[in-house]
Scaffold this motif. Structure first.
Motif, mmCIF file in Angstrom:
data_model
loop_
_atom_site.group_PDB
_atom_site.id
_atom_site.type_symbol
_atom_site.label_atom_id
_atom_site.label_comp_id
_atom_site.label_asym_id
_atom_site.label_seq_id
_atom_site.Cartn_x
_atom_site.Cartn_y
_atom_site.Cartn_z
ATOM 1 N N ASP A 316 0.729 -1.130 0.002
ATOM 2 C CA ASP A 316 -0.068 0.057 0.059
ATOM 3 C C ASP A 316 0.889 1.317 -0.101
ATOM 4 O O ASP A 316 1.324 1.723 0.923
ATOM 5 N N THR A 317 0.767 1.909 -1.171
ATOM 6 C CA THR A 317 1.930 3.175 -1.381
ATOM 7 C C THR A 317 0.853 4.405 -1.293
ATOM 8 O O THR A 317 1.414 5.554 -1.470
ATOM 9 N N SER A 318 -0.222 4.345 -0.555
ATOM 10 C CA SER A 318 -0.937 5.675 -0.583
ATOM 11 C C SER A 318 -0.392 6.746 0.245
ATOM 12 O O SER A 318 -0.471 7.759 0.105
ATOM 13 N N LEU A 319 0.230 6.388 1.331
ATOM 14 C CA LEU A 319 0.933 7.258 1.977
ATOM 15 C C LEU A 319 2.040 8.178 1.387
ATOM 16 O O LEU A 319 2.053 9.429 1.740
ATOM 17 N N ILE A 320 2.488 7.603 0.370
ATOM 18 C CA ILE A 320 3.652 8.368 -0.331
ATOM 19 C C ILE A 320 2.918 8.924 -1.867
ATOM 20 O O ILE A 320 3.104 10.015 -2.160
ATOM 21 N N THR A 321 2.262 8.010 -2.530
ATOM 22 C CA THR A 321 1.903 8.394 -3.899
ATOM 23 C C THR A 321 0.490 8.712 -4.083
ATOM 24 O O THR A 321 0.111 9.767 -4.807
ATOM 25 N N GLY A 322 -0.207 8.819 -2.733
ATOM 26 C CA GLY A 322 -1.895 8.981 -3.001
ATOM 27 C C GLY A 322 -2.653 8.307 -3.510
ATOM 28 O O GLY A 322 -3.644 8.422 -3.849
ATOM 29 N N GLU A 323 -1.922 7.205 -4.150
ATOM 30 C CA GLU A 323 -3.046 6.130 -4.757
ATOM 31 C C GLU A 323 -3.305 5.066 -4.117
ATOM 32 O O GLU A 323 -2.622 4.508 -3.127
ATOM 33 N N SER A 324 -4.649 4.624 -4.245
ATOM 34 C CA SER A 324 -5.073 3.830 -3.204
ATOM 35 C C SER A 324 -5.052 2.437 -3.521
ATOM 36 O O SER A 324 -5.008 1.658 -2.328
ATOM 37 N N LEU A 325 -4.912 1.904 -4.723
ATOM 38 C CA LEU A 325 -4.760 0.415 -5.008
ATOM 39 C C LEU A 325 -3.226 0.156 -4.699
ATOM 40 O O LEU A 325 -2.353 0.578 -5.040
ATOM 41 N N PRO A 326 -3.087 -1.225 -3.995
ATOM 42 C CA PRO A 326 -1.711 -1.932 -3.743
ATOM 43 C C PRO A 326 -1.108 -1.979 -5.007
ATOM 44 O O PRO A 326 -1.413 -2.372 -5.782
ATOM 45 N N VAL A 327 0.207 -2.097 -4.707
ATOM 46 C CA VAL A 327 1.195 -2.537 -5.921
ATOM 47 C C VAL A 327 1.769 -3.517 -5.513
ATOM 48 O O VAL A 327 2.317 -3.916 -4.522
ATOM 49 N N ASP A 328 1.594 -4.775 -6.408
ATOM 50 C CA ASP A 328 2.320 -5.874 -6.411
ATOM 51 C C ASP A 328 3.862 -5.723 -6.597
ATOM 52 O O ASP A 328 4.568 -4.960 -7.414
ATOM 53 N N GLY A 471 4.368 5.450 -20.360
ATOM 54 C CA GLY A 471 4.472 5.492 -19.058
ATOM 55 C C GLY A 471 3.825 6.653 -18.390
ATOM 56 O O GLY A 471 3.758 6.812 -17.269
ATOM 57 N N THR A 472 3.331 7.534 -19.313
ATOM 58 C CA THR A 472 2.499 8.642 -18.892
ATOM 59 C C THR A 472 0.986 8.342 -19.229
ATOM 60 O O THR A 472 0.249 8.278 -18.173
ATOM 61 N N ALA A 697 12.041 18.549 -13.381
ATOM 62 C CA ALA A 697 10.614 19.182 -13.315
ATOM 63 C C ALA A 697 10.521 20.030 -12.203
ATOM 64 O O ALA A 697 11.378 20.236 -11.306
ATOM 65 N N ASP A 698 9.521 20.757 -12.373
ATOM 66 C CA ASP A 698 9.072 21.705 -11.281
ATOM 67 C C ASP A 698 7.832 21.089 -10.245
ATOM 68 O O ASP A 698 7.842 21.422 -9.242
ATOM 69 N N LEU A 699 7.287 20.342 -10.918
ATOM 70 C CA LEU A 699 6.278 19.471 -10.166
ATOM 71 C C LEU A 699 6.496 17.967 -10.211
ATOM 72 O O LEU A 699 6.916 17.460 -11.474
ATOM 73 N N THR A 700 6.282 17.348 -9.203
ATOM 74 C CA THR A 700 6.577 15.843 -9.118
ATOM 75 C C THR A 700 5.261 15.070 -8.718
ATOM 76 O O THR A 700 4.912 15.670 -7.482
ATOM 77 N N VAL A 701 4.678 14.373 -9.065
ATOM 78 C CA VAL A 701 3.573 13.404 -8.828
ATOM 79 C C VAL A 701 4.137 12.285 -8.481
ATOM 80 O O VAL A 701 4.894 11.373 -9.344
ATOM 81 N N MET A 702 4.235 11.733 -7.247
ATOM 82 C CA MET A 702 4.920 10.607 -6.615
ATOM 83 C C MET A 702 4.222 9.205 -7.207
ATOM 84 O O MET A 702 5.085 8.364 -7.065
ATOM 85 N N GLY A 703 3.038 9.410 -7.883
ATOM 86 C CA GLY A 703 2.443 7.988 -8.231
ATOM 87 C C GLY A 703 2.541 8.078 -9.763
ATOM 88 O O GLY A 703 3.566 8.803 -10.341
ATOM 89 N N ASN A 704 2.199 7.121 -10.508
ATOM 90 C CA ASN A 704 1.953 7.125 -11.899
ATOM 91 C C ASN A 704 0.697 7.287 -12.551
ATOM 92 O O ASN A 704 0.476 6.889 -13.879
ATOM 93 N N ASP A 705 -0.195 7.835 -11.740
ATOM 94 C CA ASP A 705 -1.595 8.010 -12.327
ATOM 95 C C ASP A 705 -1.685 9.362 -12.682
ATOM 96 O O ASP A 705 -1.358 10.560 -12.073
ATOM 97 N N LEU A 706 -2.089 9.434 -14.324
ATOM 98 C CA LEU A 706 -1.889 11.027 -14.992
ATOM 99 C C LEU A 706 -3.096 11.781 -14.116
ATOM 100 O O LEU A 706 -2.812 12.944 -14.210
ATOM 101 N N GLY A 707 -4.073 11.284 -13.541
ATOM 102 C CA GLY A 707 -4.997 11.794 -12.772
ATOM 103 C C GLY A 707 -4.417 12.772 -11.540
ATOM 104 O O GLY A 707 -4.975 14.055 -11.473
ATOM 105 N N GLN A 708 -3.437 12.607 -11.171
ATOM 106 C CA GLN A 708 -2.362 13.374 -10.328
ATOM 107 C C GLN A 708 -1.886 14.649 -10.687
ATOM 108 O O GLN A 708 -1.759 15.492 -10.269
ATOM 109 N N VAL A 709 -1.468 14.708 -12.192
ATOM 110 C CA VAL A 709 -1.171 15.986 -12.767
ATOM 111 C C VAL A 709 -2.347 16.818 -12.808
ATOM 112 O O VAL A 709 -2.023 18.069 -12.625
ATOM 113 N N ALA A 710 -3.441 16.392 -13.230
ATOM 114 C CA ALA A 710 -4.572 17.549 -13.407
ATOM 115 C C ALA A 710 -4.692 17.728 -11.779
ATOM 116 O O ALA A 710 -5.039 19.146 -11.611
#
Length: 774
Positions: A316-328, A471-472, A697-710
């Protein structure tokens, strides 16, 4: 590469950055004064943050930390190097005296606070706790002072002396921080908002006392003959009480503004189970060393960044990335400290510890952003530098003009005191930093790192966003879907040769081909391997020269492609695949078709980007057919696709859009995106990408979800909007309040209440950012 690969700061020769804790600042004038004094040192520049009571100082070679500390201390404040206990016991010049509402209570002498940084101190409520007893005493004594002074029915013989006696502790002990700050500033030929408060409160009290001494019969039989005694004890008492209440509420609110960063820094595991000589030993997580193997059981936090050496699980990486789904995860995968192991038992080799971990670096980046200064804040700084002296002049002129034109000393005095009280620029000093503190803290909770305040300004003007496809927008994990043989070469041989030559390349397409080939058998030995970025690879395998890559790469190496060969390529591309040529000994041997999958959420994310007024453009090195299919799926217009773009072409794409008048944001995650990220007006790195992309970069989104960019752009704009609203009301309040007070239309007590309320409202408005995205 995982989010744990965020770039560590490395020491480089040249200017260095020193982080200071500074005690005693109370308003924008304090900030301006410290920055100005430090700026007088040769080559030194400083950015001071009021709510964090901190500063980031850029120091050239030859300037010592002690010189920086001495400069701040000589200015009337107390400076210490952040997290450096050695500097906290040094003597200082009037240290901590300047305006510090807690310089004697709840901070310096509380056991256990030594070495504590400012956010920890605020977490313990030190500032609010030190204000509480002063506020309680002021409130208890002010109530009878106000009632007796304002209601003739409650007045009695000699009531003025009683009211004066009750007011004395309020204007001395309760108001002592204001007086002390004003005195220190006066010794340094400077002034701040505390100067205005001290003069106003003292003038009201002394004027009333002198009036009684000159007319002992004034309150001998109740009110003065005019019906109201010209005494202002209630003004002094009420103003001090309101200001202390405002400071108290402000301190409580400011501690909440830093909650997000404090929560981020507290996420790390406290203990780790280390394998030492085959035995599991519990140790504090801080004692882990690089290379040590530690055990992570289901439900436990991963103690630090590391590489899995044994076991499989979902994290569960949500604490760091903000993404709710666990990563295998499995063996050789990187994991990040503070994330949670949800299922299997893992053995992890520590790769980063202490200040080098992802969590620590996130905290450092957030703190650096909060300590910075947005361009919009410079206006407030310039105004505050001259604000207090101008207000003092206005107050003197108000008194003089009222006296000249009306001859009414009482009216002149009331108007002058009201000007002093209403003009205190607390809200002005808090408008930008508290908004920035809250916004960047909330961003960190959502897995978004904003490198500095300038980024907020950039997000407002961006109108175009370039999205790197692989990747994006897509997963970036290609898989082989077909092998097309040419010239009667068996498909198995095409795959075997291509797998061997690609096994020496780091490109994602090469990995996909090599991995697929390995599932069909062992790969032959490779000799004389060479590669051309954006072209292809070449090697000698079993005596044959094998090439794999683009058509242009093959032709550069003397391989001629027939019409039938090209027709096979067109057929593969129409199916939406990426096709790689394979040639053996100068002849085309086959095509390997690969396909990527679009990330879940990409369609929704691009729709959100459009809602934010951005024009999404797809950028890819893939062919036009593949790019067009991806664009159509995610909702990007056909004319907004740049295909067949080489790494150096990405920078040219950004420049081309900028030349056309667009303000360009670029989102990417690879090494070949770094130059384009740096060229763009706003660079956005996906945190699952490479260190060099994150650094550029100027902004970094810690996950890999494009929604975080928005989300990152929306939150940045919201933060900037909040800061602008704060500044507007701070300026508007002073611009309206000062002339109203000068015209004699504002009671000093009301002015005190309004001034205190303005600071609290600015902080409360900023705190609304804590609910962003909820």
């Amino acid at each position: 590469m995982s989010a744990s690969e965020i770039l560590s700061q490395t020491a480089t020769p040249g200017p260095r950055t020193v982080e200071l804790d500074i005690e005693g600042m109370t308003c924008a004038s304090c900030v301006s004064r410290v920055e100005r004094k430090l700026g007088k040192l040769d080559g030194v520049s400083a950015s001071v943050n009021l709510p964090l009571e901190s500063a980031q100082v850029t120091v050239p070679a030859g300037i010592t930390n002690q010189q920086i500390i001495d400069t701040v201390n000589a200015t009337g404040y107390k400076a210490t190097v952040k997290n450096d206990p050695a500097t906290r016991t040094m003597p200082m010049h009037d240290a901590g005296a300047h305006g510090s509402l807690d310089s004697h209570q709840g901070m310096d002498h509380e056991p256990g606070h030594e070495g504590m940084d400012h956010t920890d101190h605020m977490a313990h409520g030190g500032t609010a706790a030190s204000l509480r007893p002063r506020l309680i005493l002021a409130a208890i004594l002010t109530i009878p002072v106000f009632l007796i002074s304002m209601f003739p029915a409650l007045q009695f013989p000699q009531w003025g002396w009683v009211v004066g006696a009750l007011t004395l502790p309020v204007v001395t002990w309760s108001a002592w921080p204001f007086h002390r700050a004003a005195a220190i500033n006066a010794r340094h030929f400077a002034s701040t908002m505390d100067t205005l408060v001290s003069i106003g409160v003292s003038a009201a009290f002394l004027f009333s006392t002198v009036t009684m001494l000159m007319d002992p019969m004034l309150t001998a039989h109740g009110a003065h003959m005019s019906g109201h005694a010209p005494l202002y004890f209630e003004v002094s008492a009420v103003v001090v009480t309101f200001l202390l209440l405002g400071r108290y509420l402000e301190a409580k609110a400011k501690s909440k503004a830093g909650d997000a960063l404090k929560a981020l820094l507290s996420l790390g595991a406290k203990e780790a189970t280390v394998l030492r000589d085959g035995v599991e030993v519990k140790v504090p997580a801080a004692e882990l060393a690089v290379g040590e193997i530690f055990v992570v059981r289901p439900g436990e936090k991963i103690a630090t960044d590391g590489i899995i050496t044994d076991g499989t699980s979902a994290v569960d990486t949500s604490l760091i990335t903000g993404e709710s789904l666990p990563v295998d995860v499995t063996v050789d995968d990187a994991v990040t400290g503070a994330t949670i192991n949800t299922s299997g038992r893992l053995l992890v080799r520590a790769s980063r510890v202490g200040a080098e971990t992802t969590l620590a670096q996130m905290g450092k980046l957030v703190s650096a952003a909060q300590a910075g200064k947005a361009p919009i804040a410079r206006l407030a700084d310039r105004i505050s530098a001259v604000f207090v002296p101008v207000v003092l002049v206005i107050a003197v002129l108000t008194f003089a003009l009222w006296l000249i034109f009306s001859g009414d000393v009482q009216a002149a005095f009331t108007a002058a005191v009201a000007v002093l009280i209403i003009a205190c620029p607390c809200a002005l000093g808090l408008a930008t930093p508290v908004g920035l503190l809250t916004g960047t803290g909330r961003a960190a909770q959502l897995g978004i790192l904003i490198k500095g305040p300038q980024v907020l300004e950039d997000t407002r003007t961006v109108d175009t966003i370039l999205l790197d496809k692989t990747g994006t927008v897509t997963e970036g994990k290609l898989s082989v879907v077909d092998v097309v043989p040419l010239a009667q070469v068996p498909p198995a041989d095409v795959l075997r040769m291509a797998g061997a030559v690609e096994s020496h390349s780091e490109h994602p397409i090469a990995h996909a081909i090599a991995d697929h080939a390995r599932t069909r058998g062992d790969l032959p030995e490779v000799q004389e391997f060479t590669s051309a970025p954006g072209g292809g690879v070449r090697a000698v395998i079993e005596g044959n020269t094998v090439l794999a890559g683009r058509a242009g790469w093959l032709e550069e190496n003397g391989v001629e492609l027939s019409e039938a060969d090209r027709a096979a390529l067109v057929t593969a591309q129409r199916r939406g695949t990426t096709a790689i040529w394979v040639a053996v000994d100068g002849k085309a041997a086959g095509l390997i078709a690969l396909k990527d999958t679009i990330k879940a959420g990409s369609v929704e994310a691009i729709a959100r980007l459009k809602e934010l007024g951005l024009r999404p453009i797809l950028l890819t090195g893939d062919n036009a057919a593949v790019a067009a299919q991806v664009a159509a799926t995610v909702g990007i217009a056909p004319e907004d696709v740049f295909a067949d773009v080489l790494p150096e072409g990405k920078v040219e794409a950004v420049k081309k859009l900028q030349a056309a008048g667009a303000t360009v944001a670029m989102a990417g995650d690879g090494v070949n995106d770094a130059a384009a990220l740096a060229q763009a007006d706003l660079g956005i790195a996906m945190g699952s990408g490479t260190d060099v992309a994150i650094e550029a970069a100027d902004l970094t989104v810690m996950g890999n979800d494009l929604g975080q960019v928005a989300t990152a752009i929306a939150l940045s704009r919201k933060t900037l909007g909040t800061i602008k609203t704060n500044l507007f009301w701070a300026f508007f309040y002073n611009a309206i309040g000062i002339p109203v007070a000068a015209l004699g239309l504002l009671n000093p007590m009301i002015a005190g209440a309004a001034m205190a309320a303005s600071s609290v409202l600015v902080v409360a408005n900023s705190l609304r950012l804590r609910r962003f995205g909820k």
